[in-house]
Design an enzyme around this catalytic site. Structure first.
Site: not given
Ligand code: PRP
Length: 190
Positions: A50, A106, A110, A138, A159, A166
């Site tokens: 999301k 995106e 991360d 990041k 964070f 979120d």
């Molecule tokens: C977050 C963000 C990316 C992902 C990045 O999604 O939106 O999709 O983490 O992290 P990574 O590079 O470590 O994989 P999340 O899983 O928190 O879901 P959300 O988008 O619903 O908040």
């Protein structure tokens, strides 16, 4: 008799890193770059739900080309993407990407595990081209190398919440990106 105030255990918004105006300006610049980069094409912008939904909604309106949109949601097996590295599709695309100029949108890159998975998965569906735009990068927590084409801002190892990001589904609607501040005595792995 007045009740003693119970301290909240909910983390709250802290110092702002990117305010609404900075985000608006950067999104406009990214839109111009993408417009130039896809001249004569019709990019297909896929939002990774999301978190990317807010950025996606603003970005598509900063692109001066015909575009098409789709949405995908990913989650994790077992103990979470962050630890297991195993990603699965919770909501798949509505349309085929075959022959399309796909731009994955995106909110944050991360560890790279989510985008690494999505790149492999979408590549196998034969798009004409496949690029990535991420609002935040990041690099400090990267576990797997991911080549991105457009980056909004470099993000520190904090964070972050707001503008789609979120904490426990909260704070996505903040119009700026800020640090999450934990209540005294509470720590959190991000
Ligand atoms: C977050 C963000 C990316 C992902 C990045 O999604 O939106 O999709 O983490 O992290 P990574 O590079 O470590 O994989 P999340 O899983 O928190 O879901 P959300 O988008 O619903 O908040």
């Amino acid at each position: 008799m007045a009740q003693p105030e119970i301290p909240s255990l909910i983390p709250v918004p802290g110092p702002i890193l990117f305010d609404a105006e900075a985000i608006r300006n950067r999104v406009r610049e990214l839109g111009a770059q993408i417009t130039a980069g896809y001249s004569g094409r019709m990019p297909h912008l896929i939002s990774v739900l999301k978190g990317a939904s807010i950025f996606h909604a603003d970005l598509v309106r900063a692109i001066n080309l015909d575009v098409s949109l789709d949405f995908i949601a990913v989650g994790s097996y077992g103990s979470g993407i962050k630890t297991s590295g195993e990603v699965r599709i919770l909501k798949d695309l509505d349309e085929s990407v075959e022959g399309k100029d796909v731009l994955l949108v995106e909110d944050i890159l991360d560890t790279g595990l989510t985008l690494h998975y999505l790149l492999e998965n979408l590549h196998s569906r034969n798009p004409r081209s496949l690029r990535i735009v991420t609002l935040l990068n990041k690099p400090s927590r990267r576990k797997i190398d991911v080549r991105v084409d457009y980056v909004g801002f470099e993000a520190p190892d904090r964070f972050l919440i707001g503008y789609g990001l979120d904490f426990d589904q909260r704070y996505r609607n903040l119009p700026y990106i800020c640090e999450l501040v934990m209540p005294p005595g509470v720590t959190l792995d991000h």
